[in-house]
Design a protein around this motif. Sequence first.
Motif, PDB file in Angstrom:
ATOM      1  N   GLN A   3       0.848  -1.209   0.000  1.00 18.12           N
ATOM      2  CA  GLN A   3       0.000   0.000   0.000  1.00 18.12           C
ATOM      3  C   GLN A   3       0.875   1.247   0.000  1.00 18.12           C
ATOM      4  O   GLN A   3       0.594   2.229  -0.686  1.00 18.12           O
ATOM      5  N   LYS A   4       1.928   1.201   0.774  1.00 13.99           N
ATOM      6  CA  LYS A   4       2.816   2.361   0.868  1.00 13.99           C
ATOM      7  C   LYS A   4       3.478   2.639  -0.488  1.00 13.99           C
ATOM      8  O   LYS A   4       3.500   3.776  -0.957  1.00 13.99           O
ATOM      9  N   ILE A   5       3.963   1.587  -1.130  1.00  9.02           N
ATOM     10  CA  ILE A   5       4.588   1.757  -2.449  1.00  9.02           C
ATOM     11  C   ILE A   5       3.560   2.268  -3.448  1.00  9.02           C
ATOM     12  O   ILE A   5       3.810   3.189  -4.219  1.00  9.02           O
ATOM     13  N   LYS A   6       2.391   1.668  -3.385  1.00 11.69           N
ATOM     14  CA  LYS A   6       1.359   2.023  -4.356  1.00 11.69           C
ATOM     15  C   LYS A   6       0.992   3.507  -4.246  1.00 11.69           C
ATOM     16  O   LYS A   6       0.827   4.203  -5.243  1.00 11.69           O
ATOM     17  N   LEU A   7       0.887   3.977  -3.009  1.00 13.98           N
ATOM     18  CA  LEU A   7       0.471   5.371  -2.824  1.00 13.98           C
ATOM     19  C   LEU A   7       1.598   6.361  -3.098  1.00 13.98           C
ATOM     20  O   LEU A   7       1.360   7.461  -3.572  1.00 13.98           O
ATOM     21  N   ALA A   8       2.825   5.967  -2.814  1.00 15.62           N
ATOM     22  CA  ALA A   8       3.893   6.964  -2.839  1.00 15.62           C
ATOM     23  C   ALA A   8       4.874   6.800  -3.995  1.00 15.62           C
ATOM     24  O   ALA A   8       5.655   7.711  -4.275  1.00 15.62           O
ATOM     25  N   LEU A   9       4.861   5.662  -4.659  1.00 13.05           N
ATOM     26  CA  LEU A   9       5.961   5.386  -5.578  1.00 13.05           C
ATOM     27  C   LEU A   9       5.507   4.707  -6.869  1.00 13.05           C
ATOM     28  O   LEU A   9       6.329   4.296  -7.687  1.00 13.05           O
ATOM     29  N   TRP A  10       4.206   4.567  -7.049  1.00 18.84           N
ATOM     30  CA  TRP A  10       3.705   3.686  -8.096  1.00 18.84           C
ATOM     31  C   TRP A  10       4.142   4.124  -9.496  1.00 18.84           C
ATOM     32  O   TRP A  10       4.630   3.310 -10.296  1.00 18.84           O
ATOM     33  N   ASP A  11       4.009   5.417  -9.792  1.00 24.36           N
ATOM     34  CA  ASP A  11       4.352   5.885 -11.148  1.00 24.36           C
ATOM     35  C   ASP A  11       5.822   5.626 -11.456  1.00 24.36           C
ATOM     36  O   ASP A  11       6.185   5.183 -12.546  1.00 24.36           O
ATOM     37  N   LYS A  12       6.658   5.926 -10.468  1.00 23.08           N
ATOM     38  CA  LYS A  12       8.103   5.734 -10.659  1.00 23.08           C
ATOM     39  C   LYS A  12       8.425   4.252 -10.873  1.00 23.08           C
ATOM     40  O   LYS A  12       9.310   3.879 -11.635  1.00 23.08           O
ATOM     41  N   LEU A  13       7.687   3.417 -10.142  1.00 25.20           N
ATOM     42  CA  LEU A  13       7.913   1.979 -10.272  1.00 25.20           C
ATOM     43  C   LEU A  13       7.479   1.495 -11.661  1.00 25.20           C
ATOM     44  O   LEU A  13       8.149   0.660 -12.280  1.00 25.20           O
ATOM     45  N   GLN A  14       6.389   2.051 -12.157  1.00 24.41           N
ATOM     46  CA  GLN A  14       5.932   1.725 -13.513  1.00 24.41           C
ATOM     47  C   GLN A  14       7.023   2.063 -14.532  1.00 24.41           C
ATOM     48  O   GLN A  14       7.320   1.280 -15.426  1.00 24.41           O
ATOM     49  N   ASP A  15       7.609   3.272 -14.366  1.00 26.33           N
ATOM     50  CA  ASP A  15       8.688   3.674 -15.272  1.00 26.33           C
ATOM     51  C   ASP A  15       9.845   2.681 -15.186  1.00 26.33           C
ATOM     52  O   ASP A  15      10.440   2.311 -16.196  1.00 26.33           O
ATOM     53  N   PHE A  16      10.140   2.272 -13.959  1.00 27.27           N
ATOM     54  CA  PHE A  16      11.272   1.365 -13.754  1.00 27.27           C
ATOM     55  C   PHE A  16      11.055   0.044 -14.486  1.00 27.27           C
ATOM     56  O   PHE A  16      11.929  -0.427 -15.210  1.00 27.27           O
ATOM     57  N   ILE A  17       9.858  -0.548 -14.325  1.00 32.60           N
ATOM     58  CA  ILE A  17       9.655  -1.859 -14.945  1.00 32.60           C
ATOM     59  C   ILE A  17       9.441  -1.756 -16.452  1.00 32.60           C
ATOM     60  O   ILE A  17       9.614  -2.729 -17.175  1.00 32.60           O
ATOM     61  N   ALA A  18       9.085  -0.559 -16.925  1.00 35.72           N
ATOM     62  CA  ALA A  18       8.933  -0.388 -18.370  1.00 35.72           C
ATOM     63  C   ALA A  18      10.297  -0.414 -19.073  1.00 35.72           C
ATOM     64  O   ALA A  18      10.386  -0.750 -20.257  1.00 35.72           O
ATOM     65  N   ARG A  19      11.346  -0.027 -18.310  1.00 32.79           N
ATOM     66  CA  ARG A  19      12.690  -0.106 -18.877  1.00 32.79           C
ATOM     67  C   ARG A  19      13.163  -1.556 -18.889  1.00 32.79           C
ATOM     68  O   ARG A  19      12.509  -2.430 -18.346  1.00 32.79           O
ATOM     69  N   ASP A  20      14.327  -1.785 -19.497  1.00 35.80           N
ATOM     70  CA  ASP A  20      14.872  -3.150 -19.534  1.00 35.80           C
ATOM     71  C   ASP A  20      15.559  -3.439 -18.195  1.00 35.80           C
ATOM     72  O   ASP A  20      16.779  -3.443 -18.099  1.00 35.80           O
TER      73      ASP A  20
END
Lengths: 967, 272
Positions: free
Chosen positions: B71-88
Motif C-alpha cells: 500500500q505504501k509503495i502504491k500510494l507513494a511510488l507507483w508511477d516511478k515503479l511503472q517507469d522502472f519496470i517499463a525499462r529493460d
Amino acid sequence: MATRIEVLAPPEDGRGKTLEKALKKQGKDVKIRVVDVYSSEHAMANDEKFVTSLVNPVTQKANDLPKDFDWALEIGFLPGVTDNIGHTTSELLALAGADNDNECYSSRLYLIKGDLSQSDIERLSESLSNTLIQRVSIKTAGEFNADGGMETVIPKVHLDNKGVVADDVDLNVSDEELEIIGNQGIADSDGSRRGPLGMSLLYMQAVRDYFAKEARPAKDIELETIAQTWSEHCKHTIFASPIDDVKDGLYKGYIKRATKEIREAKGENDICVSVFSDNAGGIIFDDEYLITDKVETHNSPSALDPFGGAITGIVGVNRDCIGFGQGAKPVINRYGFCLADPRTSPEYYRDSAKTTPVLPPETIMKGVVEGVEAGGNQSGIPTPQGFVTFDDRFVGKPLVFVGTIGLIPRTINGKPGHEKKANAGDKIVVAGGRVGRDGIHGATFSSVALDEGSPATAVQIGDPITQKKMSDAIIKEIRDLGLYTAITDNGAGGMSSSIGEMAEQSGGFHVELEKVPLKYPGMAPWEIWISESQERMTMAVPPENTDELIALLAKRGVEATVVGTYTDDERAKITYHGEIIMDMEMDFLHDGNPETPLTTTFTRGGEKEPNLPAPTDHEQTLHDMLGRLNICSKEFISTQYDHNVQGSAVLGPLQGPGRVYAESSITKPVLTSEKGVVLSQGLFPLYSDIDTGAMAAAGVDLSVRNAVAAGVDLNQLALLDNFCWCSSDEPERLGQLKRAVEAIYEIAVKYETPFISGKDSMFNDFKGFDKDGKQVKISAPPTLLASSIGVIPNVDRAISLAPKAVGDLVYLLGETKDELGASEYYDLHGKLGNNVPETDSHQNLRLYKLYGRASRDKLIASAYALNFGGLGVALAKKAIAGQMGMDIDLSAIDLPHEKALYSESTGRILVTVAPQNKAKFEKNFKGFEHCTHIGHIAYGNRLNIQNVLKADIEKLDEAYKKPLREY
Amino acid sequence: MTANALVLAGYGLNCEEETLHAFEYAGLKGSIRHINDVIENPKELDNAQILAIPGGFSYGDDTGAGNAYAQKIKLALWDKLQDFIARDTLTIGICNGCQITANLGLVPAFDKNYGERLVAVTHNLTARYQCRWIDLKITNNSPWLDGVETMHIPVAHGEGRFMMSDDTLEKLKKDGHIAAVYTKDGEPANGEFPYNPNGSVADIAAITDKTGRILTLMPHPERGMFTWQRDDYMEAKDKAQREGKTLPETADGILLFQNAARYFEVAQKKTA
C-alpha cells in the motif's frame, strides 16, 4: 461514530482449517470462517481507499459476512493492551490521508458452523484467548441476526486522573505502618493501596531516615523510584549481600572473582573485553568485531500471559544487545523453556475462591513457543539454539529463558565500540514506543478485574516491528555517525532505571517529566517514570546533535524526544510542569540500601539407591527413554523458528538426514569471515533434588562440552550464568544456592572459561490453592542455566552429531560411572536415588584439551555430548540422525547393561571416526584411560547392542519424534 | 559499468544485507535503500537496473503479509515503479518481497496490466511458520532462472500459500508464468507437506510476469547461495574430506544473482 470493518477470509484459510482439524480431534465436525475485524472512531475510517487497503481482493471480502453459521465468537484486546495489528492499521489509515494520531483496533471473529453447545464454544474461546488481556464476545446466529451483527468495540483507555500531581507520603509513622507501606504500597486518598513497593522494614527505615535528614516528606515518585532501584530485580541483593563468612557476597566473592582470576591466568590470551559492566558481556570475535551475549528470564509474566511474557522477553533481551556499548547488532537469538507436562491438566488456583485457575501446561507451552517465534522471526534474528526441559513443579511458574548474541565493531568513530559515557550537559533522549501504564507493579499482579478504567498494567506485549524500525535506525545508520555518547535500553523500572543508571556516569540528572510522550492522557507522574512500556532506548546526546538525531529517527518512523539533561550535581531530579517532584542524592538512590547479611544451611537430598531389576525388554526401555519429554524431539519448535535469516546458519537445530534436535549451533555472523560463533546450553534441574552443587557443575560442564564437541577450542569459550531459584528467603534454599555458586566457581576456573554476564530470578514459587481449596506452595527446582558462547576459527571445523559413513568406528570418550541419581532412567521408574553425577573437572579438562587437538586435526566425523538418558539415548540419537545402523559392544563398561546405557555421568562424548583416521585418533588420546572403542557404524537399519538389544531405527525414530509432534 | 541493484529496506524488511551480499558476490554493484529515502528521492530508481524487495516481516505481516508495504509503495511510488519496470530492468521479490510484489500486482500482470491483484500469498495451510529446506523444479525461462533446472534452498514464512481463481491459475499455466514448483523426489509435490511447505496451489513457489524480468518467489536463494549454508553441509564436507576433494564455494541460490549479472553483461554487449 465508530466504524467497524469486517474482512472475510476464504473458506480454505489455513487458520480456519487448522482450527477445524484441532476440533475434529475432539470429535467435533465444524466449519470455521475467519474474519479479521478493524475498528476505529476516526472520521476517515469508512473511506473507501482505507477499507480497500485492508482487503486482498483475490481471496477476501469486506463487510459481506456469510449467513450460514451457528455461532459467532469474537476476540479482541482489552483497553491499554498492545495491539500490533491495530497499530499497522492506524498507519494504513494515515497513508489513506488521515492524521497520524488516529487510533485503530483489531479483533478476530470466528463464524462457526457445526453442532456445538454453549460450553463447547466457551471451551473453544478459552483455548483461543486469555481473559487477562482479551475480551471475548459470543453470540448464537439468532442473537447475531437480531442484534445486526457483533458490537463495535473501541477499547480506548480513559483514565480519570486529570490534573494529577505527585503526592507527599508521610514516613513519620510507626514501624508497623512503614511495613504496610513496604508490603502493600502507598495509600491513595480513598485508602486503597497502589501495590507493593517490595521493601523490607529495614529498607523503609533507611528511606524514612533519609527524608528526615532532608527535612521534608517524601514524594510518591521518590519512594517508587527507590523501590525500583533497590529491588531484587535491579539490585540483585541476594547475590550482593554478605552470606555466611563470604563478606563480598556470592557475586563478587565467586562469580566475578572467577572471571577475574581466569582473565589474569590467561594473560594476553584473554578473550574478554566487557564483562558484567554493561547490558551484555562481550568477547573478541576477530580483529574487527566483538560478539556480545546476554540471557534473560521472563518467568512471572509468562505464567500469566505466556505469549506476551515470552515475546516481551525476547524483544527485551534484543534491546540489551542494542544497548551494549555504542550499540550491537542482534545476530542470534536463543531460548529455553522449563515447563510442566503439556499432556496433563493439573488443577491449581491463584485464589482461595478458585475463580482464577493457573493456565494449563499446554496453553503455557504453546504461548511461550509462539511468543519467542513472533518476537524473533519478526525482528529478523535467527533462533537456532534452545531447549525445553520438563518437570511438574514448573506448573505455576514456568521458566522462560531468552538470549541474544550481538555483533559490534571493536572501534567506532575511533573509539572502542564497547565504551560509552553520558556527560554532564548531554540531553536525555528517549526513542521508540510511547509510555502507557504497561508493566507498572507487574510482579504484584493478582486477580483484580480488568475494566476500562484499569488497563492491563501488569501484562505487556512486545511490538517487534516498532523495535525493528528503531533498532535498524540506530544500529545500521545513526550509531556510526557518533551523534550520541551513550545508549541503554528501557527494561525493568523503565526510565527510572535507564536514566538512573546512565546518570551514574555523568553524576546526576534532571528530567522534565511532562515532555515524555504518552499513549493516553491522565497518567500520574510516578506511573510515567516507572512504566515498563516496551521498545524504548535511552540515549545521552550532546545538545548540538539532538535535532539531527531526532530528525533521522523521524525519517525512519521512530519517535524520539528530549526529556531532560544529564548533570553532575549528584542529584536525581525530576520536575513536572515546573514543579520539583523528585530531588534526591544520587548516592543514596544507588547505594543507600542497607546491607542485609544472609545465613545459610545445607542438607544433601536424595534417597537410598534403588535396587531395580534389569529390564526384561531392553528395546522397549529404550523406546520409553526416547519418548520421555526431556529427551524426545522438539522439532516442532525448530521449524517454527526462523533459524537461517541473515544467511548465517552453519549448523542448525536439526542435524543429520534424520533431523535430530541438537543442543548446539554454529553461526557465521559475518558473511565475509570464515569464523563461526558456537552456542550451547546446559541445565539439570532434577539433580537439585539431591545436590545443587552437582546440578550446577553438570550444567556448566554440559554447556562447555557441547560446544567443545561441536569444534570450539576451550580457550575460545565464555559462559553466562542464569540462576532461577526459589524461596530465597529460606536459609536452606540459600545454602543450596551457595553450594551451586561454589561449584560453578570451581569448574569455571578449572576450565578457564570466564563468566561474562549473568542474571538471577530468586523467587520462582507458586503460592495458590489446590482443587480442594487447600493452600499450596509449589517451588520450581533450583536451576542454574549455563550458556556457552565461543568462536571457531573456520566453520569448516564444525562437527555435527550425525554419523557420516558406514564402517566408521564408534568411541566413547570419558568415564561411565554408577551415577543414575536423579537420572531420567530412575525417574522413569519413579525413583530419585542418591548417586547424582559428580563432575570431575580435572579429568574433563584433560579430555577436552585432547579432543580439541583431534578436532583441529579433523579426526572426528561426528560427536555428541552425552546428557539426559546417557549412552543409550546418545547411541539412538546418533543412529536416528545418520539413519545408519550401529553395532555396539558394551563389555568394556564395567556396569550392568541398564546402568552402562543410562548412567548420566558427565564429561563424556560419543564420537565416530573414519577408519583411515583410526591410528591418528588413538595416538591422539594415548595415555587417556577413558577412550573406549565400543563399535562401528553398520549397514542396515538397526541399532545392535550386543547381548542387549537389536532395535529398528525406524521404530526408534518414531519413539523419539512422536510425543511432541502434534504441538 | 556494472549494473546497479537497489535493495529495499525499512518497516520490518530484514533480509536486505544478505541479499545485497548476493548481488555483490555475483559482481554487481548495489546499495540498501530505506523505502522512505526512495520516496523522498525517486530518482534513485532511475539509476538502478535491478530492484530487489527482500524478505522480512514488513509491518509485522499485519493486515496480510506484504499488504501494508505494498500500500505504501502504491500510494507513494507507483508511477516511478511503472517507469522502472517499463525499462529493460530486473525485479525480484523474495519471501516478504514476494508477498509485496504479488499485492502490488507486479505479477502475473497479464497483458502487461501491472497493478492488478490476481494472486494472493496467504496463511500456510498448517497456520504455522515453516522454516525448512525444500526442492524446486524450475518451470519457465525467466532471465533470473536461465540455465537453472532445480534448486535446493530454504523457505521461512508463515504466509507462503499462493491462492488464486481457477481462471488465473489456468492462465498462469498456459502463458508460462509459473517459474518454480515444490517437488518431492524430482516430481511436483502434489500438495504433500512438508515438500510443499504451505499448501500452495499447484505447488507454486515462484511466478513471473510475462516478460520473466519480474520474478517473485517465496523460497530464499540468498540463504542457499554458499555450500556452508546448506542443510547437508556437514555431510558434504565430511565426504569431500574423505575423498580428498574441495567443496565448491557456492550453491544453487547464487545462480539467480549471477544470472542477473549476466543479463546486464549481455545487454551491454548488445548495445555496444
